[in-house]
Write a protein that holds these residues in place. Structure first.
Motif, PDB file in Angstrom:
ATOM      1  N   ASN A 180      -1.111  -6.965  -0.146  1.00 12.33           N
ATOM      2  CA  ASN A 180      -2.334  -6.824  -0.406  1.00 12.33           C
ATOM      3  C   ASN A 180      -3.432  -6.407   0.793  1.00 12.33           C
ATOM      4  O   ASN A 180      -4.645  -5.243   0.413  1.00 12.33           O
ATOM      5  CB  ASN A 180      -3.204  -8.719  -0.386  1.00 12.33           C
ATOM      6  N   GLU A 181      -3.196  -6.409   1.737  1.00 13.74           N
ATOM      7  CA  GLU A 181      -4.043  -5.956   3.118  1.00 13.74           C
ATOM      8  C   GLU A 181      -3.465  -4.635   2.800  1.00 13.74           C
ATOM      9  O   GLU A 181      -4.612  -3.452   2.664  1.00 13.74           O
ATOM     10  CB  GLU A 181      -3.438  -6.811   4.500  1.00 13.74           C
ATOM     11  N   ALA A 182      -2.496  -4.208   2.913  1.00 18.55           N
ATOM     12  CA  ALA A 182      -1.413  -2.674   3.234  1.00 18.55           C
ATOM     13  C   ALA A 182      -2.274  -1.958   1.935  1.00 18.55           C
ATOM     14  O   ALA A 182      -2.271  -0.521   2.214  1.00 18.55           O
ATOM     15  CB  ALA A 182      -0.257  -3.161   2.816  1.00 18.55           C
ATOM     16  N   LYS A 183      -2.617  -2.568   0.902  1.00 17.25           N
ATOM     17  CA  LYS A 183      -3.278  -2.338  -1.068  1.00 17.25           C
ATOM     18  C   LYS A 183      -4.413  -2.053  -0.551  1.00 17.25           C
ATOM     19  O   LYS A 183      -4.963  -0.345  -1.124  1.00 17.25           O
ATOM     20  CB  LYS A 183      -3.006  -2.923  -1.905  1.00 17.25           C
ATOM     21  N   ASN A 227      12.636   5.990   8.446  1.00 23.49           N
ATOM     22  CA  ASN A 227      12.673   4.829   8.484  1.00 23.49           C
ATOM     23  C   ASN A 227      14.091   4.058   7.956  1.00 23.49           C
ATOM     24  O   ASN A 227      13.973   3.448   6.331  1.00 23.49           O
ATOM     25  CB  ASN A 227      11.393   4.006   8.166  1.00 23.49           C
ATOM     26  N   VAL A 228      14.457   3.572   8.646  1.00 19.98           N
ATOM     27  CA  VAL A 228      16.381   2.456   8.681  1.00 19.98           C
ATOM     28  C   VAL A 228      15.583   1.299   8.843  1.00 19.98           C
ATOM     29  O   VAL A 228      15.325   1.137   9.749  1.00 19.98           O
ATOM     30  CB  VAL A 228      16.921   2.966   8.517  1.00 19.98           C
ATOM     31  N   VAL A 229      15.788   0.731   7.514  1.00 21.82           N
ATOM     32  CA  VAL A 229      15.299  -1.170   8.225  1.00 21.82           C
ATOM     33  C   VAL A 229      16.884  -1.919   7.136  1.00 21.82           C
ATOM     34  O   VAL A 229      17.395  -1.651   6.183  1.00 21.82           O
ATOM     35  CB  VAL A 229      14.532  -1.897   7.077  1.00 21.82           C
ATOM     36  N   MET A 259       7.308  -4.910   6.693  1.00 24.00           N
ATOM     37  CA  MET A 259       8.172  -3.944   5.493  1.00 24.00           C
ATOM     38  C   MET A 259       6.772  -2.903   4.740  1.00 24.00           C
ATOM     39  O   MET A 259       6.866  -2.089   4.079  1.00 24.00           O
ATOM     40  CB  MET A 259       8.726  -4.353   4.824  1.00 24.00           C
ATOM     41  N   ALA A 260       5.663  -3.938   4.611  1.00 29.80           N
ATOM     42  CA  ALA A 260       4.214  -3.403   3.780  1.00 29.80           C
ATOM     43  C   ALA A 260       3.702  -2.458   5.070  1.00 29.80           C
ATOM     44  O   ALA A 260       2.789  -1.295   3.785  1.00 29.80           O
ATOM     45  CB  ALA A 260       3.394  -4.452   3.713  1.00 29.80           C
ATOM     46  N   GLU A 261       4.017  -2.374   6.011  1.00 28.08           N
ATOM     47  CA  GLU A 261       3.446  -1.191   6.767  1.00 28.08           C
ATOM     48  C   GLU A 261       4.367   0.035   6.764  1.00 28.08           C
ATOM     49  O   GLU A 261       4.009   1.030   6.457  1.00 28.08           O
ATOM     50  CB  GLU A 261       2.996  -1.877   7.885  1.00 28.08           C
ATOM     51  N   THR A 277      11.859  -4.133  -5.358  1.00 27.27           N
ATOM     52  CA  THR A 277      11.892  -3.419  -6.286  1.00 27.27           C
ATOM     53  C   THR A 277      10.131  -3.890  -6.490  1.00 27.27           C
ATOM     54  O   THR A 277       8.925  -2.844  -6.569  1.00 27.27           O
ATOM     55  CB  THR A 277      12.427  -3.950  -7.304  1.00 27.27           C
ATOM     56  N   TRP A 278       9.655  -5.157  -6.462  1.00 32.93           N
ATOM     57  CA  TRP A 278       7.940  -5.226  -6.896  1.00 32.93           C
ATOM     58  C   TRP A 278       7.293  -4.598  -5.929  1.00 32.93           C
ATOM     59  O   TRP A 278       6.399  -4.444  -5.231  1.00 32.93           O
ATOM     60  CB  TRP A 278       7.841  -6.944  -7.003  1.00 32.93           C
ATOM     61  N   GLU A 279       7.528  -5.367  -4.048  1.00 29.33           N
ATOM     62  CA  GLU A 279       7.091  -4.436  -2.950  1.00 29.33           C
ATOM     63  C   GLU A 279       6.414  -3.146  -3.323  1.00 29.33           C
ATOM     64  O   GLU A 279       5.144  -2.755  -3.096  1.00 29.33           O
ATOM     65  CB  GLU A 279       7.995  -5.444  -1.533  1.00 29.33           C
ATOM     66  N   ARG A 280       7.676  -2.099  -4.010  1.00 29.51           N
ATOM     67  CA  ARG A 280       7.016  -0.745  -3.688  1.00 29.51           C
ATOM     68  C   ARG A 280       6.645  -0.854  -4.723  1.00 29.51           C
ATOM     69  O   ARG A 280       5.836   0.004  -4.573  1.00 29.51           O
ATOM     70  CB  ARG A 280       9.266  -0.310  -4.043  1.00 29.51           C
ATOM     71  N   CYS A 281       6.821  -1.009  -6.164  1.00 32.52           N
ATOM     72  CA  CYS A 281       5.997  -0.640  -6.946  1.00 32.52           C
ATOM     73  C   CYS A 281       4.088  -1.057  -7.172  1.00 32.52           C
ATOM     74  O   CYS A 281       3.590  -0.612  -7.557  1.00 32.52           O
ATOM     75  CB  CYS A 281       5.969  -1.880  -8.906  1.00 32.52           C
ATOM     76  N   PHE A 282       3.651  -2.733  -6.028  1.00 25.99           N
ATOM     77  CA  PHE A 282       2.335  -2.794  -5.851  1.00 25.99           C
ATOM     78  C   PHE A 282       2.146  -1.837  -4.935  1.00 25.99           C
ATOM     79  O   PHE A 282       0.815  -2.055  -5.098  1.00 25.99           O
ATOM     80  CB  PHE A 282       2.697  -4.531  -5.083  1.00 25.99           C
ATOM     81  N   LEU A 283       2.659  -1.414  -3.988  1.00 27.44           N
ATOM     82  CA  LEU A 283       2.400  -0.421  -3.223  1.00 27.44           C
ATOM     83  C   LEU A 283       2.147   1.347  -3.801  1.00 27.44           C
ATOM     84  O   LEU A 283       1.887   1.959  -2.726  1.00 27.44           O
ATOM     85  CB  LEU A 283       2.630  -0.195  -1.630  1.00 27.44           C
ATOM     86  N   GLY A 284       3.165   1.475  -5.122  1.00 33.14           N
ATOM     87  CA  GLY A 284       3.024   2.789  -5.578  1.00 33.14           C
ATOM     88  C   GLY A 284       4.260   4.100  -5.006  1.00 33.14           C
ATOM     89  O   GLY A 284       3.594   4.814  -4.819  1.00 33.14           O
TER      90      GLY A 284
END
Length: 523
Positions: A180-183, A227-229, A259-261, A277-284
């Protein structure tokens, strides 16, 4: 409130189940909950991470060296590391050691079904299941499936009791607050690729990370940062680290909390089709996705059909040359990159984990949420809205507190319900209307207005209705980049509702000689 989670992580299982449970645990802890975990000591377990990094008490179960094949959960029975009845007996013994009865027993495990849940039901006041297979029966009060499938609302028909509350679809993805903060600070990507993020889950059993790094080297584009995680349970992490260190434009990260950053910085992600998948989608974040498990195929294929991702199929069958070729295609394809970004954001317009946690904490009070539906307002609702708009509380919280004459209201309402720049939705249960939400559109923004029938106030409905309304607006295909809500400074209830719904207070303003707060939700 006490919650006990039964969940495992391993090289075979991965870390996604555990990580989403930790996200829910953190939210319940913020609401005052006391959290416990029960985990098997699989190879690649993350017990030390739960204890040391998250601070939760973990009870452990040993892995059995000899257990029978469970025909009811044949595909995933080996994931349990023991017989289900043995697991139930050991878990029962551990839970009975607690000083108080748990309010919730939360299960996230493909190898457990209604037999295990029935055996432990007397130990907790209520049971919640997190699942995304819909391949077995459950005995639970709440079921969460955050994935996307055809006929999602009927997916668990016959698999859960009639009283079970279901939370279905990506909008209920268990995303941490950092997203949410990253968005809020997220830049608008221009479709170019200057930064690539690689992440194939906590364990990456197919070693897709190393294969994709080989593809990056084939591209020979040193100006693109990579960036590799990897997760702590990745068995190949040392090889990956050494490979990354041999490349000038590649940075290596292990078991990160930001990860959000990293996603916000990235222009393209390459990874697995699991919870991330859903983390990526939320941040477009536009993504090239592989299936590293069978249960990732259907959702990934559907997302690809919708244009949200580019699905490259089964991970073991992939080759570095193919990955390099797919990245190369996107390097000069700005329209496709921008389309993936826009469609991804539409899929998950806001995070609802706080609402889920509230329903668990206030289970009885929140029964009113179940069965509410939205419909478009019509001209036949004129009288209903006239009653609502002249309600004494509504008038007191409005910038214009004067009673509105019927003819004035009638003319205004007739224009609103036919105006393409307005969307008015009515919430109703089986018997009567509950409230309304209106969005007035202006260019790429929408301003929201909400009111609840006096009979239903005091039930915490406002934040819920705001989120439902936003989802409906986005689902109807309305194009807007953000939503604004203006609240009188003295109206603390509405202010709290917007904050709970994910809005951010951006400024104090004066309207009609009245101090107000402006709230904003970025889409």
């Amino acid at each position: 409130m006490i919650a006990v989670f039964r969940v495992d992580a391993s090289i075979e299982i991965g870390s996604g189940h555990l990580m989403r449970c930790l996200t829910l645990a953190d939210e319940l802890k913020r609401a005052g909950g006391i959290i416990y975990f029960i985990c098997r000591l699989h190879n690649g377990n993350m017990v030390s991470y739960i204890r040391e990094n998250k601070g939760y008490i973990v009870f452990t179960l040993p892995v059995s060296s000899n257990f029978k094949t469970d025909l009811n959960t044949q595909i995933h029975s080996s994931w349990l590391g023991g017989d289900w009845d043995e697991d139930a007996a050991l878990s029962t013994k551990l839970i009975k050691q607690l000083s108080d009865q748990p309010d919730w027993l939360i299960i996230d495990h493909y190898a457990l079904d209604e037999r295990w849940e029935k055996a432990l039901r007397p130990l907790a006041k209520r049971t919640m299941v997190i699942d995304d297979l819909a391949d077995r029966k459950h005995d639970c009060d709440v079921l969460l499936d955050q994935n996307l499938y055809e006929n999602m609302q009927m997916r668990y028909d016959g698999l859960v009791p009639g009283h079970t509350r279901t939370f279905l679809g990506p909008e209920f993805a268990l995303l941490r607050p950092e997203y949410n903060e990253a968005k809020k600070r997220l830049r608008i990507r221009d479709g170019s690729i200057k930064n690539i993020l690689l992440f194939f889950g906590g364990s990456d059993p197919e070693n897709m990370t190393l294969k994709t790094l080989s593809a990056i080297q084939i591209l020979n584009r040193p100006e693109i940062a990579v960036n590799v995680v990897v997760g702590a349970s990745n068995p190949n992490k040392q090889d990956v680290k050494e490979y990354c260190e041999s490349l000038e434009n590649v940075a290596y990260y292990e078991q990160v909390d930001n990860m959000a950053e990293l996603m916000a910085e990235a222009d393209l992600a390459i990874g697995a089709g699991g919870s991330t998948t859903w983390e990526r989608c939320f941040l477009g974040l536009p993504s090239l996705v592989f299936a590293i498990a069978k249960n990732q195929f259907e959702t990934s294929q559907m997302l690809a059909m919708k244009g949200v991702i580019k699905f490259l199929g089964d991970a073991p069958e992939s080759k570095a040359e193919l990955i390099a070729d797919e990245v190369r295609k996107l390097l000069n394809n700005v329209p496709t990159m921008r389309k993936m970004e826009v469609l991804s954001k539409k899929l998950i317009p806001l995070i609802r984990i706080a609402r889920l946690a509230e329903e668990l904490v206030n289970y009885d009070r929140c029964k009113i949420y179940q069965g509410l539906r939205l419909r478009n307002a019509t001209i036949s609702d004129t009288d209903l809205f006239f009653q609502w708009v002249n309600d004494s509380t509504v008038r007191a919280n409005s910038l214009n507190s004067e009673i509105i004459p019927f003819d004035t209201h009638k003319n205004w309402f007739a224009k609103k319900v036919t105006n393409p720049q307005s969307r008015i939705y009515i919430f109703e249960n089986e018997t009567q209307p509950v409230g309304q939400i209106r969005f007035d559109l202006s260019e790429t923004m929408a301003e929201v207005d909400i009111s609840i029938d006096s009979k239903y106030r005091g039930n915490g409905l406002s934040a819920f209705l705001i989120q439902e309304g936003v989802s409906k607006l986005v689902g109807d295909g309305v194009e807007c980049t953000g939503i604004v809500g203006v609240v009188k400074e003295a109206n603390c209830g509405s202010a709290k509702a917007f904050e709970k719904a994910g809005f951010e207070m951006t400024e104090q303003i004066t309207l009609k000689n009245t101090m107000c707060r402006r709230y904003y939700l970025r889409l």
